[in-house]
Design an enzyme around this catalytic site. Structure first.
Site, PDB file in Angstrom:
ATOM      1  N   CYS A 164       0.807  -1.222   0.000  1.00 52.61           N
ATOM      2  CA  CYS A 164       0.000   0.000   0.000  1.00 52.61           C
ATOM      3  C   CYS A 164       0.837   1.268   0.000  1.00 52.61           C
ATOM      4  O   CYS A 164       0.300   2.369  -0.108  1.00 52.61           O
ATOM      5  CB  CYS A 164      -0.928  -0.001   1.205  1.00 52.61           C
ATOM      6  SG  CYS A 164      -1.808  -1.563   1.398  1.00 52.61           S
ATOM      7  N   HIS A 304      -3.570   7.563   6.071  1.00 51.52           N
ATOM      8  CA  HIS A 304      -3.712   6.269   5.402  1.00 51.52           C
ATOM      9  C   HIS A 304      -5.121   5.748   5.660  1.00 51.52           C
ATOM     10  O   HIS A 304      -5.754   5.209   4.764  1.00 51.52           O
ATOM     11  CB  HIS A 304      -2.650   5.300   5.908  1.00 51.52           C
ATOM     12  CG  HIS A 304      -2.595   4.018   5.152  1.00 51.52           C
ATOM     13  ND1 HIS A 304      -2.379   3.967   3.788  1.00 51.52           N
ATOM     14  CD2 HIS A 304      -2.737   2.727   5.553  1.00 51.52           C
ATOM     15  CE1 HIS A 304      -2.383   2.701   3.385  1.00 51.52           C
ATOM     16  NE2 HIS A 304      -2.608   1.938   4.430  1.00 51.52           N
ATOM     17  N   GLU A 315      -2.024   4.948  13.564  1.00 50.27           N
ATOM     18  CA  GLU A 315      -1.717   6.179  12.836  1.00 50.27           C
ATOM     19  C   GLU A 315      -2.079   7.403  13.678  1.00 50.27           C
ATOM     20  O   GLU A 315      -1.345   8.404  13.689  1.00 50.27           O
ATOM     21  CB  GLU A 315      -2.449   6.211  11.502  1.00 50.27           C
ATOM     22  CG  GLU A 315      -2.005   7.369  10.619  1.00 50.27           C
ATOM     23  CD  GLU A 315      -2.627   7.345   9.232  1.00 50.27           C
ATOM     24  OE1 GLU A 315      -2.178   8.138   8.378  1.00 50.27           O
ATOM     25  OE2 GLU A 315      -3.559   6.551   9.001  1.00 50.27           O
ATOM     26  N   LYS A 336      -9.910   7.152   1.607  1.00 48.42           N
ATOM     27  CA  LYS A 336     -10.405   5.778   1.486  1.00 48.42           C
ATOM     28  C   LYS A 336     -11.854   5.643   1.921  1.00 48.42           C
ATOM     29  O   LYS A 336     -12.521   4.679   1.538  1.00 48.42           O
ATOM     30  CB  LYS A 336      -9.519   4.825   2.292  1.00 48.42           C
ATOM     31  CG  LYS A 336      -8.123   4.629   1.718  1.00 48.42           C
ATOM     32  CD  LYS A 336      -7.325   3.623   2.541  1.00 48.42           C
ATOM     33  CE  LYS A 336      -5.917   3.461   2.018  1.00 48.42           C
ATOM     34  NZ  LYS A 336      -5.066   4.646   2.293  1.00 48.42           N
ATOM     35  N   HIS A 341      -9.859   1.306  -0.740  1.00 52.79           N
ATOM     36  CA  HIS A 341      -8.410   1.129  -0.622  1.00 52.79           C
ATOM     37  C   HIS A 341      -7.851   0.696  -1.970  1.00 52.79           C
ATOM     38  O   HIS A 341      -8.045  -0.433  -2.400  1.00 52.79           O
ATOM     39  CB  HIS A 341      -8.110   0.082   0.448  1.00 52.79           C
ATOM     40  CG  HIS A 341      -6.688   0.084   0.911  1.00 52.79           C
ATOM     41  ND1 HIS A 341      -5.656   0.641   0.186  1.00 52.79           N
ATOM     42  CD2 HIS A 341      -6.123  -0.415   2.048  1.00 52.79           C
ATOM     43  CE1 HIS A 341      -4.529   0.486   0.838  1.00 52.79           C
ATOM     44  NE2 HIS A 341      -4.779  -0.142   1.975  1.00 52.79           N
ATOM     45  N   PHE A 400       1.493  -3.354   4.000  1.00 51.77           N
ATOM     46  CA  PHE A 400       1.942  -4.682   4.419  1.00 51.77           C
ATOM     47  C   PHE A 400       3.456  -4.779   4.174  1.00 51.77           C
ATOM     48  O   PHE A 400       3.962  -4.310   3.154  1.00 51.77           O
ATOM     49  CB  PHE A 400       1.241  -5.765   3.604  1.00 51.77           C
ATOM     50  CG  PHE A 400      -0.165  -6.084   4.046  1.00 51.77           C
ATOM     51  CD1 PHE A 400      -0.788  -5.394   5.074  1.00 51.77           C
ATOM     52  CD2 PHE A 400      -0.878  -7.098   3.416  1.00 51.77           C
ATOM     53  CE1 PHE A 400      -2.081  -5.691   5.467  1.00 51.77           C
ATOM     54  CE2 PHE A 400      -2.178  -7.419   3.805  1.00 51.77           C
ATOM     55  CZ  PHE A 400      -2.780  -6.709   4.829  1.00 51.77           C
TER      56      PHE A 400
END
Length: 412
Positions: A164, A304, A315, A336, A341, A400
């Site tokens: 991502c 994010h 976050e 998002k 996403h 990830f």
């Protein structure tokens, strides 16, 4: 040698909200969700049955049939966004030094549509029926190669792949390429088209996606207490970065300045973020230090903001660690919540939203924010867009593999 200044002169986007940046930005400011039941395949065996498809996409409207046979979906999405960004920048590559024009893009998964289709064909009809275009289509770098061919970009050309954080890494490296004098123009951004039977199935098995099948448009709810996972999105975004003096000489429409870039890794777990919030904290601090910007100059963070329990909590903790008391004065929102996403392309479309925010003095909301979470206690611009003159903005991407990136923009 002093680093050269870098500006953004063109932006393009393709997502579930539309096939250009204008449509995307208008829908974001209106707080529109692009989610809906999946139409591309049968979801009877999937726990999640909805996504943010690129609903209005018709391949034949954008590519002639002989050409589209040679292009994977993620590449086509990017080429449409890139054509918009290049046109918006006013660049005429016939007049530019092409070996000073580069292309650095990001994708997390690449050509999964063609992999699934070709595997099925091989099982049903044999390996000798596989198309000769199979390998040139599925390569992650095909997107960059095809863009370079289309726009005549003869400088460095490659793709980054870091889940991502892929397109954010690409944009950060595009910034460095111009700062270090290796190019004057870089076409950057990224694309993803992983909403396939196999792609969605993998995320369902990870229990990473929302299962709010009765209310898809309310499913992506970053920082809300009742969030239950992210919603898959697809599409891409393109940005044209230029050396400041080069852009000035040609009278380019300068949208904002790229000031800094931070990149770290948790070195903790392949899918779960480290709960100490150290990785994203260091990435934001690096971006501020890289740009020579005091934390108090930042007015907006595009988070994010995945709508997963751990990501949003961590976050938020990272933002509070880096910004201290100023964190409470920041506007923080998640793209998002409206486009889903986009995996490897998420950083690109989210930075594009930041560019529009700086240009227009407006920030889009985090939609579906209904029930506060004690672990997420910042100003997430809930449900309604806001007028806000922004001096500097940060866009975060966390992927990830423990990858953390932060990109810093400033008004010019």
């Amino acid at each position: 040698m002093s680093r050269r200044r870098v500006v953004i002169t063109g932006v393009g986007a393709v997502s579930s909200l539309g096939l250009d940046m204008k449509s995307n930005w208008a829908a974001m400011l209106a707080g529109t969700s692009g989610a809906g039941p999946i139409t591309k395949f049968d979801t009877k065996n999937h726990t999640c049955k909805f996504a943010h498809e690129v609903w209005d996409w018709v391949t034949d409207k954008h590519f002639a049939r002989p050409e589209s046979k040679k292009l994977e979906t993620f590449t086509m999405y990017y080429l449409v966004a890139a054509a918009e960004a290049m046109a918006a920048s006013g660049l005429d590559m016939q007049k530019e030094q092409r070996d000073r024009a580069a292309c650095i893009l990001g994708t997390g998964i690449g050509g999964i549509h063609e992999i699934e289709a070709s595997k099925q064909l091989q099982m049903e009809r044999g390996a000798d029926r596989i198309s000769p275009f199979f390998i040139p289509k599925i390569m992650a770098n095909a997107m960059a190669g095809q863009a370079a061919i289309r726009f005549g970009l003869q400088g460095t050309c490659y793709v980054t792949s870091s889940a991502c954080a892929s397109s954010s890494h690409a944009i950060g490296l595009a910034l460095r390429t111009i700062q270090w004098g290796e190019a004057d123009i870089v076409l950057t951004g990224g694309s993803e088209a992983a909403t396939t039977e196999l792609g969605l199935g993998g995320f369902c098995s990870l229990r990473a996606v929302s299962t709010r099948n009765d209310a898809p448009k309310q499913a992506s709810r970053p920082c809300d207490r009742d969030r239950d996972g992210f919603v898959m999105g697809e599409g891409g975004a393109a940005l044209v970065l230029e050396e400041y003096e080069h852009a000035k000489r040609r009278g380019a429409p300068i949208l904002c300045e790229m000031l800094g870039y931070g990149s770290t890794d948790d070195a903790h777990h392949i899918t779960a973020p480290n709960e100490d919030a150290d990785g994203p904290s260091r990435a934001m601090a690096q971006a501020l230090r890289d740009g020579g910007v005091a934390a108090e100059r930042v007015g907006y963070i595009n988070a994010h903001g995945t709508s997963t329990h751990l990501n949003d909590k961590i976050e938020t903790a990272a933002i509070k660690r880096v910004f201290g008391n100023h964190a409470k004065r920041l506007a923080v929102s998640s793209t998002k919540s409206m486009v889903g996403h986009l995996l490897g392309a998420s950083g690109a479309i989210e930075l594009a939203a930041c560019v529009m925010s700086i240009r227009d003095g407006k920030v889009h909301p985090t939609i579906n924010y209904q029930t506060p979470d004690p672990d997420c206690d910042l100003d997430y611009v809930p449900n309604v867009a806001r007028d806000l003159k922004i001096d500097c903005a940060i866009s975060n991407s966390l992927g990830f593999g423990g990858h953390n990136t932060s990109l810093l923009l400033g008004r010019i």
